[in-house]
Design a protein around this motif. Structure first.
Motif, PDB file in Angstrom:
ATOM      1  N   ALA A  37       0.832  -1.207   0.000  1.00 21.92           N
ATOM      2  CA  ALA A  37       0.000   0.000   0.000  1.00 21.92           C
ATOM      3  C   ALA A  37       0.866   1.256   0.000  1.00 21.92           C
ATOM      4  N   ALA A  38       1.921   1.245   0.779  1.00 23.92           N
ATOM      5  CA  ALA A  38       2.824   2.394   0.818  1.00 23.92           C
ATOM      6  C   ALA A  38       3.562   2.551  -0.510  1.00 23.92           C
ATOM      7  N   LEU A  39       3.977   1.440  -1.089  1.00 25.19           N
ATOM      8  CA  LEU A  39       4.664   1.477  -2.372  1.00 25.19           C
ATOM      9  C   LEU A  39       3.748   2.033  -3.466  1.00 25.19           C
ATOM     10  N   LEU A  40       2.517   1.532  -3.536  1.00 26.02           N
ATOM     11  CA  LEU A  40       1.573   2.013  -4.536  1.00 26.02           C
ATOM     12  C   LEU A  40       1.197   3.478  -4.300  1.00 26.02           C
ATOM     13  N   SER A  41       1.058   3.868  -3.053  1.00 24.50           N
ATOM     14  CA  SER A  41       0.752   5.272  -2.741  1.00 24.50           C
ATOM     15  C   SER A  41       1.859   6.189  -3.247  1.00 24.50           C
ATOM     16  N   ASP A  42       3.105   5.789  -3.025  1.00 25.68           N
ATOM     17  CA  ASP A  42       4.233   6.574  -3.520  1.00 25.68           C
ATOM     18  C   ASP A  42       4.202   6.644  -5.045  1.00 25.68           C
ATOM     19  N   ALA A  43       3.960   5.527  -5.690  1.00 25.30           N
ATOM     20  CA  ALA A  43       3.944   5.483  -7.154  1.00 25.30           C
ATOM     21  C   ALA A  43       2.825   6.354  -7.723  1.00 25.30           C
ATOM     22  N   TYR A  44       1.642   6.285  -7.147  1.00 22.39           N
ATOM     23  CA  TYR A  44       0.531   7.117  -7.621  1.00 22.39           C
ATOM     24  C   TYR A  44       0.814   8.600  -7.348  1.00 22.39           C
ATOM     25  N   GLY A  45       1.547   8.890  -6.305  1.00 23.21           N
ATOM     26  CA  GLY A  45       1.964  10.266  -6.053  1.00 23.21           C
ATOM     27  C   GLY A  45       2.854  10.808  -7.156  1.00 23.21           C
ATOM     28  N   ARG A  46       3.624   9.937  -7.770  1.00 21.90           N
ATOM     29  CA  ARG A  46       4.496  10.358  -8.869  1.00 21.90           C
ATOM     30  C   ARG A  46       3.687  10.719 -10.116  1.00 21.90           C
ATOM     31  N   ILE A  47       2.568  10.035 -10.310  1.00 19.80           N
ATOM     32  CA  ILE A  47       1.685  10.414 -11.417  1.00 19.80           C
ATOM     33  C   ILE A  47       1.227  11.855 -11.203  1.00 19.80           C
ATOM     34  N   LYS A  48       0.795  12.155  -9.983  1.00 20.27           N
ATOM     35  CA  LYS A  48       0.303  13.505  -9.679  1.00 20.27           C
ATOM     36  C   LYS A  48       1.365  14.557  -9.983  1.00 20.27           C
ATOM     37  N   GLU A  49       2.587  14.308  -9.580  1.00 27.58           N
ATOM     38  CA  GLU A  49       3.665  15.263  -9.847  1.00 27.58           C
ATOM     39  C   GLU A  49       3.809  15.527 -11.339  1.00 27.58           C
ATOM     40  N   GLU A  50       3.776  14.473 -12.141  1.00 27.14           N
ATOM     41  CA  GLU A  50       3.959  14.612 -13.587  1.00 27.14           C
ATOM     42  C   GLU A  50       2.770  15.306 -14.237  1.00 27.14           C
ATOM     43  N   VAL A  51       1.565  14.987 -13.795  1.00 32.16           N
ATOM     44  CA  VAL A  51       0.374  15.631 -14.340  1.00 32.16           C
ATOM     45  C   VAL A  51       0.423  17.136 -14.063  1.00 32.16           C
ATOM     46  N   HIS A  52       0.738  17.500 -12.837  1.00 34.16           N
ATOM     47  CA  HIS A  52       0.820  18.929 -12.505  1.00 34.16           C
ATOM     48  C   HIS A  52       1.927  19.614 -13.315  1.00 34.16           C
ATOM     49  N   SER A  53       3.057  18.959 -13.495  1.00 37.58           N
ATOM     50  CA  SER A  53       4.142  19.536 -14.286  1.00 37.58           C
ATOM     51  C   SER A  53       3.730  19.754 -15.741  1.00 37.58           C
ATOM     52  N   ALA A  54       2.899  18.873 -16.258  1.00 37.91           N
ATOM     53  CA  ALA A  54       2.466  18.982 -17.653  1.00 37.91           C
ATOM     54  C   ALA A  54       1.458  20.104 -17.859  1.00 37.91           C
ATOM     55  N   VAL A  55       0.648  20.400 -16.845  1.00 40.08           N
ATOM     56  CA  VAL A  55      -0.495  21.308 -17.015  1.00 40.08           C
ATOM     57  C   VAL A  55      -0.253  22.718 -16.482  1.00 40.08           C
ATOM     58  N   GLU A  56       0.368  22.837 -15.330  1.00 37.27           N
ATOM     59  CA  GLU A  56       0.446  24.141 -14.649  1.00 37.27           C
ATOM     60  C   GLU A  56       1.086  25.210 -15.509  1.00 37.27           C
ATOM     61  N   GLY A  57       0.460  26.375 -15.519  1.00 40.93           N
ATOM     62  CA  GLY A  57       0.994  27.540 -16.210  1.00 40.93           C
ATOM     63  C   GLY A  57       0.672  27.627 -17.687  1.00 40.93           C
ATOM     64  N   LEU A  58      -0.020  26.641 -18.244  1.00 43.28           N
ATOM     65  CA  LEU A  58      -0.369  26.682 -19.663  1.00 43.28           C
ATOM     66  C   LEU A  58      -1.744  27.316 -19.859  1.00 43.28           C
ATOM     67  N   SER A  59      -1.905  27.974 -20.991  1.00 42.09           N
ATOM     68  CA  SER A  59      -3.198  28.557 -21.345  1.00 42.09           C
ATOM     69  C   SER A  59      -4.124  27.467 -21.886  1.00 42.09           C
ATOM     70  N   ALA A  60      -5.400  27.802 -21.975  1.00 43.32           N
ATOM     71  CA  ALA A  60      -6.365  26.860 -22.560  1.00 43.32           C
ATOM     72  C   ALA A  60      -5.963  26.515 -23.994  1.00 43.32           C
ATOM     73  N   ALA A  61      -5.484  27.503 -24.731  1.00 43.31           N
ATOM     74  CA  ALA A  61      -5.062  27.256 -26.116  1.00 43.31           C
ATOM     75  C   ALA A  61      -3.881  26.287 -26.160  1.00 43.31           C
TER      76      ALA A  61
END
Length: 169
Positions: free
Chosen positions: A4-28
């Motif tokens: 459970a701890a291992l999977l929680s850490d791994a899913y946390g890494r998805i969140k980091e990457e998703v935020h890095s991909a989206v933050e600061g970009l315009s809708a366009a």
């Protein structure tokens, strides 16, 4: 460390990457495609979130965040509520547009929290439970969670690639 701890850490890494991909970009920028057949960041993040929401909520026997939190209404996409983007044509990909990255991240973060709530409560023996008998061999919870993890990280990486290409233009 337990599973459970291992999977929680791994899913946390998805969140980091998703935020890095989206933050600061315009809708366009979120909706831009590198060519007419390519996926946009909006579509990639929406799709990876829909897959996580669909697969984990089913395994956890919970309602999908997409409908429970009226994210379907907020996005107002021209698809049935059960659509996840799997098998979408280029034309359908182009219909996934957002007014801001906050909508994408709001939905992603809500799905992430529901997923982690479920994952944190797992015991190692829970991972052997069969969650999908339509495959040969049947899919266990552990295999399903790793499959979602793999798919989500691949799509998050693709979104980051698109972002990098757009920023270099």
């Amino acid at each position: 460390m337990n599973s459970a701890a291992l999977l929680s850490d791994a899913y946390g890494r998805i969140k980091e990457e998703v935020h890095s991909a989206v933050e600061g970009l315009s809708a366009a920028q979120l909706g831009e495609r590198l060519d007419p057949g390519a996926n946009s960041i909006s579509w990639l993040v929406w799709h990876l979130t829909r897959i996580q929401d669909d697969h984990v909520s089913e395994a956890a026997q919970l309602e999908q965040v997409w409908t429970a939190g009226d994210w379907a209404g907020r996005f107002a996409l021209p698809f049935a509520d059960e659509a996840t983007g799997y098998g979408h044509t280029p034309a359908q990909v182009g219909r996934v547009t957002v007014d801001s990255g906050q909508l994408l991240l709001g939905y992603y973060d809500a799905v992430h929290e529901q997923s982690l709530g479920f994952i944190r409560g797992l015991r190692d023996k829970d991972l052997d439970r069969i969650v999908d008998e339509s495959w040969t061999p049947p899919v266990t919870l552990g295999v399903r969670l790793v499959s979602v993890l793999s798919d989500d990280l691949q799509h998050a990486g693709q979104a980051l690639f698109v972002r990098g290409a757009l920023e270099r233009r």
